[in-house]
Each structure stands twice: as structure tokens, then as C-alpha cells.
Design an enzyme around this catalytic site. Structure first.
Site, short mmCIF file in Angstrom:
data_model
loop_
_atom_site.label_atom_id
_atom_site.label_comp_id
_atom_site.label_asym_id
_atom_site.label_seq_id
_atom_site.Cartn_x
_atom_site.Cartn_y
_atom_site.Cartn_z
N THR A 59 0.84 -1.20 0.00
CA THR A 59 0.00 0.00 0.00
C THR A 59 0.88 1.26 0.00
O THR A 59 1.85 1.32 0.75
CB THR A 59 -0.89 -0.03 1.26
OG1 THR A 59 -1.87 -1.05 1.04
CG2 THR A 59 -1.60 1.27 1.50
N GLY A 60 0.54 2.20 -0.87
CA GLY A 60 1.29 3.46 -0.93
C GLY A 60 2.57 3.39 -1.74
O GLY A 60 3.34 4.35 -1.79
N GLU A 71 -7.41 -2.82 -9.39
CA GLU A 71 -8.12 -3.73 -8.48
C GLU A 71 -9.57 -3.97 -8.93
O GLU A 71 -10.52 -3.67 -8.20
CB GLU A 71 -8.07 -3.19 -7.06
CG GLU A 71 -6.63 -3.10 -6.55
CD GLU A 71 -6.56 -2.89 -5.05
OE1 GLU A 71 -7.19 -3.66 -4.33
OE2 GLU A 71 -5.88 -1.95 -4.64
N GLY A 100 2.90 3.41 -4.91
CA GLY A 100 2.86 4.27 -6.10
C GLY A 100 2.19 3.61 -7.30
O GLY A 100 2.25 4.15 -8.42
N LYS A 101 1.51 2.47 -7.09
CA LYS A 101 0.92 1.72 -8.20
C LYS A 101 -0.15 2.53 -8.95
O LYS A 101 -0.11 2.65 -10.17
CB LYS A 101 0.30 0.41 -7.70
CG LYS A 101 1.27 -0.47 -6.93
CD LYS A 101 0.61 -1.74 -6.43
CE LYS A 101 -0.47 -1.55 -5.39
NZ LYS A 101 -0.01 -1.02 -4.08
N1 LIG Z 1 -2.98 13.68 -4.69
C1 LIG Z 1 -2.09 13.27 -3.77
N2 LIG Z 1 -1.62 14.13 -2.86
C2 LIG Z 1 -0.72 13.75 -1.94
N3 LIG Z 1 -0.24 12.50 -1.83
C3 LIG Z 1 -0.68 11.62 -2.71
C4 LIG Z 1 -1.61 11.93 -3.75
N4 LIG Z 1 -1.85 10.82 -4.47
C5 LIG Z 1 -1.10 9.84 -3.92
N5 LIG Z 1 -0.40 10.32 -2.88
C6 LIG Z 1 0.53 9.55 -2.03
O1 LIG Z 1 1.39 8.87 -2.92
C7 LIG Z 1 1.73 7.58 -2.41
C8 LIG Z 1 1.40 6.54 -3.46
O2 LIG Z 1 0.00 6.45 -3.60
P1 LIG Z 1 -0.69 5.41 -4.60
O3 LIG Z 1 -2.16 5.56 -4.42
O4 LIG Z 1 -0.12 5.60 -5.94
O5 LIG Z 1 -0.17 4.04 -3.98
P2 LIG Z 1 -0.70 2.55 -4.26
O6 LIG Z 1 0.51 1.72 -4.36
O7 LIG Z 1 -1.65 2.56 -5.39
O8 LIG Z 1 -1.46 2.21 -2.91
P3 LIG Z 1 -2.74 1.25 -2.63
O9 LIG Z 1 -2.28 -0.15 -2.82
O10 LIG Z 1 -3.07 1.55 -1.21
O11 LIG Z 1 -3.85 1.67 -3.57
C9 LIG Z 1 0.97 7.42 -1.11
O12 LIG Z 1 1.83 7.74 -0.04
C10 LIG Z 1 -0.14 8.44 -1.25
O13 LIG Z 1 -0.53 8.93 0.02
#
Ligand SMILES: Nc1ncnc2c1ncn2[C@@H]1O[C@H](COP(=O)(O)OP(=O)(O)OP(=O)(O)O)[C@@H](O)[C@H]1O
Length: 286
Positions: free
Chosen positions: A37-38, A164, A40-41
């Protein structure tokens, strides 16, 4: 038909969300995107679709830079389809027909072509034509999801992003949906970017896997190579192995033999597990 990123970084609100990502998304591949999680995906997927207005680095499609507007803002890439999590929340028309036909009608498709494409996509998603006059809001959750995804497929995207897509579905619906999407991808030689935390699905359907960690692309490699030979990368990314691979490792430890399934797909792994189980060595151990 490749999409290529060269040293792409994305900064949002002063935070580096993607760092120096370079990769090639080849035509006709099912590419899964995994990571904690988080990691960057979703940001990566949104960037590919053109939903992130500004980034550093180079992004091309067939060696051509993706278009930006006069202010240097990235434009949305129309030939890329995006299925967001819970896509049924984006349904807005009053009949299934109108919902499916919305984008092709906007493109000015002829009624004959519309009819033909409609039948194909309904069949592909296992939807009966009787549903066409139904109000999509009255359908069950699973059917609503199929209609929402069918409307994205109906636009015949060259690359399809699935963020997802099976979240919240029961196991039977989940498997059915992924099988239908895989068949669509294969038959049409399309590229799929599949974001999932379900590592069993990733091992089952992927040609390639991209692992993200803390905004960086840790590795992009063949799915069989990752799950059968380079499993240490999963540990490095803080991810567990898919369950059939875990079972394979246990059986290897018990039998004292290295098992070599032809792929990381469950059916191929279980075949090896069964053979090892039936062999005298393991029965004696048991
Ligand atoms: N608009 C935004 N403003 C600030 N931070 C952001 C923004 N979009 C994403 N982030 C941050 O960027 C990082 C990556 O987020 P992202 O949603 O791409 O991760 P993810 O791998 O898809 O996570 P998940 O599996 O939980 O969906 C996270 O720390 C998120 O809080």
C-alpha cells in the site's frame, strides 16, 4: 505499439510519489503491478492514462511524445481504457444499452457497427442481451460491475488499466471476471495493466510483473521468472509469495527435491505437487 517511460518522476504537494521510473509496456502483454500500500501503483497507472498533469522525464507511444496542452499539461490519452476501483459507481445512464453505447455514439459509430460490437462485448462479458433494456442501477453488484467494465471494453482500448477490478467480489465472480478479461486481452492482442493485491491472481494471469516499492520501480520481469526463480525479490518488496508457490516450497522441503513446474500458474504447480506427493519418497516421509 509500445508505451515507454524514460526516467519519469512525479511530485505531488512537494512529495516525490514516483521516482525515475523507466519501463516499456509492450503490446499484447498482461502486465501486473504489485507492491505494498502506498508504493505508487495507482499513481503510475494514472500517469500512463494522462491523469497526472505534470511529470519530469519522457513518456512516448510508438516513439512519439504524448501530447501536452499549451501550458505543458499532459492530456488524457483517449486510446487507454481505465477501470477504476468499484467502476459500478461511475454508471450514469438509465438503461444498460445507453450505458454501453454512450462512448461509441459520441465517436459517431454507425448503428450497424454499434449493434455488432454490442453483441460481441455482451457475449465476452457473459451478459445476456435481455439485460440491454434493464436499468443498470437495479442490477446486482456483480452484474453492475460487468456492465461498467463492458462499457470500457466497448471503446476498444488499445491498453486497458484495471485498478483492483475484483475488489469486493466473491471468489466465483472474481475468477469469472478475470477469465473473461484475459480472454478479451488474448483474442484482441491488447495490453493490460493489472493492479492487484491478490498475488494468486497475479501469478495466474500475468505475462510480466512490475514491483513498486516506495515510489520506485524495483523490477519489471517475466512472471514465471519472478515466481519460480527470483522469489527473493518478493521478500525485498515486503510481499508474500502466492499460496500455490508457498505450497510448492513446502513440498520441495518435505521431498528434498527441486520441483520444476512449467509455469507459475496454479494448475502447473499442482501437477508437480501431486507428482511429488504420489512419489514413494514423500509417502514414506508422511
Ligand atoms: N494527490 C495526492 N496528494 C498527496 N499525496 C498523494 C496523492 N496521491 C497519492 N499520494 C501519495 O502517494 C503515495 C502513493 O500512492 P498510490 O495511491 O499511488 O499508492 P498505491 O501503491 O496505489 O497504494 P494502494 O495499494 O493503497 O492503492 C501514497 O503515499 C499516497 O498517500
Amino acid at each position: 505499439m509500445a508505451y515507454e517511460l524514460n526516467d519519469v518522476s512525479v511530485r505531488i504537494n512537494g512529495k516525490e510519489i514516483l521516482q525515475a521510473v523507466s519501463c516499456t509496456l509492450q503490446e499484447g502483454k498482461w502486465i501486473s503491478i504489485i507492491g505494498q500500500t502506498g508504493a505508487g501503483k495507482s499513481t503510475f497507472a494514472q500517469m500512463i492514462k494522462g491523469l497526472i498533469p505534470f511529470y519530469r522525464g519522457k513518456y512516448t507511444h510508438n516513439r512519439q511524445l504524448l501530447p501536452r496542452d499549451g501550458k505543458g499539461k499532459m492530456k488524457i490519452v483517449p486510446q487507454i481504457g481505465y477501470v477504476f476501483q468499484y467502476p459500478e459507481h461511475q454508471i450514469f445512464e438509465t438503461t444498460v444499452y445507453k450505458e454501453l453505447a454512450f462512448a461509441p455514439k459520441m465517436k459517431g459509430e454507425s448503428p450497424e457497427r454499434l449493434e455488432e460490437a454490442l453483441k460481441m462485448v455482451m457475449g465476452r462479458m457473459g451478459l445476456s442481451e435481455e439485460l440491454l433494456q434493464e436499468n443498470p442501477f437495479r442490477l446486482s453488484g456483480g452484474l453492475k460491475r460487468l456492465v461498467a467494465i463492458a462499457s470500457v471494453l466497448f471503446a476498444e482500448p488499445e491498453l486497458l488499466i484495471l485498478d483492483e477490478p475484483t475488489a469486493g467480489l466473491d471468489p466465483v465472480s472474481r475468477m469469472a471476471l478475470l477469465k473473461q478479461l484475459k480472454a478479451w486481452q488474448r483474442e484482441n492482442n491488447r495490453t493490460v495493466l493489472f493492479i492487484s493485491h491478490q498475488l494468486e491472481d497475479v501469478a495466474e494471469y500475468s505475462d510480466e510483473v512490475m514491483i513498486f516499492k516506495e515510489g520506485c520501480l524495483l523490477v519489471h520481469l517475466d512472471a514465471n521468472e519472478l515466481f519460480l526463480k527470483r522469489t527473493a525479490l518478493m521478500e525485498q518488496a515486503g510481499l508474500p509469495l502466492p499460496e500455490p508457490i508457498q505450497l510448492l516450497r513446502i513440498i520441495e522441503a518435505l521431498s528434498g527435491r527441486i520441483l520444476e513446474p512449467v509455469s507459475c500458474r496454479e494448475e502447473d504447480i499442482m501437477q508437480q505437487v501431486r507428482l511429488a506427493w504420489q512419489s514413494r519418497g514423500l509417502q514414506n516421509e508422511g
